[in-house]
Design an enzyme around this catalytic site. Structure first.
Site, PDB file in Angstrom:
ATOM      1  N   HIS A   3       0.520  -1.544   0.182  1.00  0.00           N
ATOM      2  CA  HIS A   3       0.059  -0.176  -0.006  1.00  0.00           C
ATOM      3  C   HIS A   3       0.519   1.253  -0.517  1.00  0.00           C
ATOM      4  CE1 HIS A   3      -3.696  -1.851   1.756  1.00  0.00           C
ATOM      5  NE2 HIS A   3      -3.721  -2.521   0.920  1.00  0.00           N
ATOM      6  N   THR A  50     -28.032  -0.204 -26.171  1.00  0.00           N
ATOM      7  CA  THR A  50     -27.359  -0.448 -25.210  1.00  0.00           C
ATOM      8  C   THR A  50     -27.395   0.964 -24.211  1.00  0.00           C
ATOM      9  OG1 THR A  50     -26.053  -2.259 -26.266  1.00  0.00           O
ATOM     10  CG2 THR A  50     -25.747  -1.523 -23.986  1.00  0.00           C
ATOM     11  N   ARG A  61      -9.927   3.191 -21.422  1.00  0.00           N
ATOM     12  CA  ARG A  61     -10.072   2.138 -21.634  1.00  0.00           C
ATOM     13  C   ARG A  61      -9.499   1.098 -20.746  1.00  0.00           C
ATOM     14  NH1 ARG A  61     -11.131  -0.158 -28.378  1.00  0.00           N
ATOM     15  NH2 ARG A  61     -12.980   0.805 -28.676  1.00  0.00           N
ATOM     16  N   ASP A 101     -19.959  -3.026 -36.214  1.00  0.00           N
ATOM     17  CA  ASP A 101     -17.796  -2.786 -35.985  1.00  0.00           C
ATOM     18  C   ASP A 101     -17.329  -3.192 -35.817  1.00  0.00           C
ATOM     19  OD1 ASP A 101     -19.628   0.285 -36.053  1.00  0.00           O
ATOM     20  OD2 ASP A 101     -19.348   0.504 -34.211  1.00  0.00           O
ATOM     21  N   ALA A 141     -20.132   9.581 -29.423  1.00  0.00           N
ATOM     22  CA  ALA A 141     -20.031  10.425 -30.657  1.00  0.00           C
ATOM     23  C   ALA A 141     -20.568  10.915 -30.946  1.00  0.00           C
ATOM     24  CB  ALA A 141     -18.727   9.966 -31.507  1.00  0.00           C
ATOM     25  N   GLU A 180       1.198   4.082   1.790  1.00  0.00           N
ATOM     26  CA  GLU A 180       1.549   4.046   3.613  1.00  0.00           C
ATOM     27  C   GLU A 180       2.893   2.972   2.906  1.00  0.00           C
ATOM     28  OE1 GLU A 180      -2.557   4.436   4.511  1.00  0.00           O
ATOM     29  OE2 GLU A 180      -1.402   3.464   2.833  1.00  0.00           O
ATOM     30  N   GLY A 231     -24.719   0.390 -28.729  1.00  0.00           N
ATOM     31  CA  GLY A 231     -24.497   1.157 -29.332  1.00  0.00           C
ATOM     32  C   GLY A 231     -25.966   1.750 -28.758  1.00  0.00           C
ATOM     33  N   ARG A 255      -5.130  -0.830 -28.214  1.00  0.00           N
ATOM     34  CA  ARG A 255      -4.032  -0.352 -29.490  1.00  0.00           C
ATOM     35  C   ARG A 255      -3.190   0.903 -29.779  1.00  0.00           C
ATOM     36  NH1 ARG A 255      -8.541  -1.166 -30.708  1.00  0.00           N
ATOM     37  NH2 ARG A 255      -9.000   0.034 -33.234  1.00  0.00           N
TER      38      ARG A 255
END
Length: 349
Positions: free
Chosen positions: A51, A297, A193, A209, A163, A53, A294, A216
């Site tokens: 941790h 969802t 991500r 898509d 978007a 500390e 999409g 990447r």
């Protein structure tokens, strides 16, 4: 208090370095100050490892081998989250502070986790440590909003992302893929991500898509992939089935495991689906999810009121026709220009 805020700001900056690496633990930073000089600092770098500390105290021991004991006994330790008081994968940090006789502790906010909540502070006080609480508390709560959501609401922190064009369109009517946002936005999404535990899409997005759903374009870990496929209709030649990343297929038919792909059957896709998805992901120790589409969802979570943050890129292009983007009925909390796009960020009221 201004001096406390200066050192706590450093704690928060250090804590943020753990983004995407410590879940389901919180991000924590720690600074040790002696006579207005930082003599040691650290952060929680990886889940299951030391941790903040521990790392900060070890830094003092390494940097001042001859006088570390005396320095610590006359120092103030700053921590962005209440030191733990229970033994988990590592020993209690409160005990470590007491062991080294650090006399003062400044803490940004309490840890709501049941095994900690107030107990770390109580243990320090019982040992005679002088405590100051609430320094940059609002900033500390925001930094660990994913962790606090998981602990308090028993579900992942939900981020909606999409978007849209300047005239409000989300996709072409013919369902063909067409990019809306620019290169900078695309790279930023890949960075995001890597900071979240999972990324979720619906069946139609997977078909249209054929996304890879990885990082990447930015160095970082790949999130788990979560796909909604009620009747298991998606063909196995899609990128989501390439076995490169752990993938969870939420469906209504069967539960099984095929390598890194897990098929999880939900009881019902017709009622309380958003709630069921969140509960299942919570059981998988997934602390945060970014939902990339999409529209069906995204609207599922918007209509259920189960979302915490929305990140919307609006381009300067106009289509004149197409499928309308989801809508959020509140003003943006932040707006950021990215090339020809404007990123609007909303926090759920």
């Amino acid at each position: 208090m201004q001096e406390h805020e200066l050192y706590m700001k450093r704690c928060l900056d250090l804590a943020a370095l753990g983004a995407g690496k410590v879940s389901p633990n919180p991000m924590v930073g720690c600074v040790i100050v002696h006579n207005n000089q930082i003599i040691g600092e650290g952060w929680h770098q990886e889940y299951g490892k030391a941790h903040a500390e521990v790392n900060a105290i070890n830094k003092v021991l390494e940097s001042y081998p001859e006088e570390a004991c005396t320095l610590l006994k006359n120092s103030t330790i700053y921590v962005s989250l209440e030191p733990c008081a229970h033994k988990g994968k590592t020993p209690p940090c409160a005990d470590l502070i007491i062991q080294h006789a650090i006399p003062n502790a400044v803490i940004a906010c309490r840890d709501p986790f049941n095994a900690v909540n107030g107990r770390g502070i109580e243990r320090l006080k019982d040992a005679g440590v002088s405590i100051v609480e609430g320094v940059l508390e609002k900033e500390a709560l925001h930094l660990n909003r994913r962790f606090f959501t998981r602990v308090k609401k028993e579900r992942p922190y939900i981020i909606l992302k999409w978007a849209e064009t300047a005239d409000g369109f989300f996709a072409q009517e013919n369902q063909k893929q067409q990019w809306i946002s620019g290169k900078q936005a695309k790279q930023l999404v890949h960075r995001w991500r890597g900071e979240e535990d999972a990324i979720l899409i619906g069946k139609n997005t997977a078909l249209i898509d054929n996304p890879q759903l990885n990082t990447r374009l930015w160095p970082g870990k790949n999130p788990k992939r979560v796909v909604l496929d009620r009747n298991l209709e998606l063909p196995k030649n899609l990128n989501i089935f390439d076995n490169s990343i752990e993938t969870i297929i939420l469906n209504e038919r069967e539960t099984k495991i095929e390598g890194p792909t897990k098929y999880i059957a939900l009881e019902n896709f017709d009622f309380y689906l958003a709630e069921s998805i969140c509960y299942q992901l919570f059981l998988f120790d997934i602390q945060s999810v970014i939902i990339e589409g999409g529209a069906k969802t995204l609207n599922l979570f918007l209509e259920a009121g189960i979302w915490d943050e929305a990140r919307i890129f609006v381009s300067d292009s106009k289509w004149g026709q197409g499928l309308y983007a989801p809508t959020i009925k509140q003003s943006a909390d932040e707006k950021i220009a990215l090339g020809n796009d404007v990123l609007s960020i909303y926090y759920h009221l």
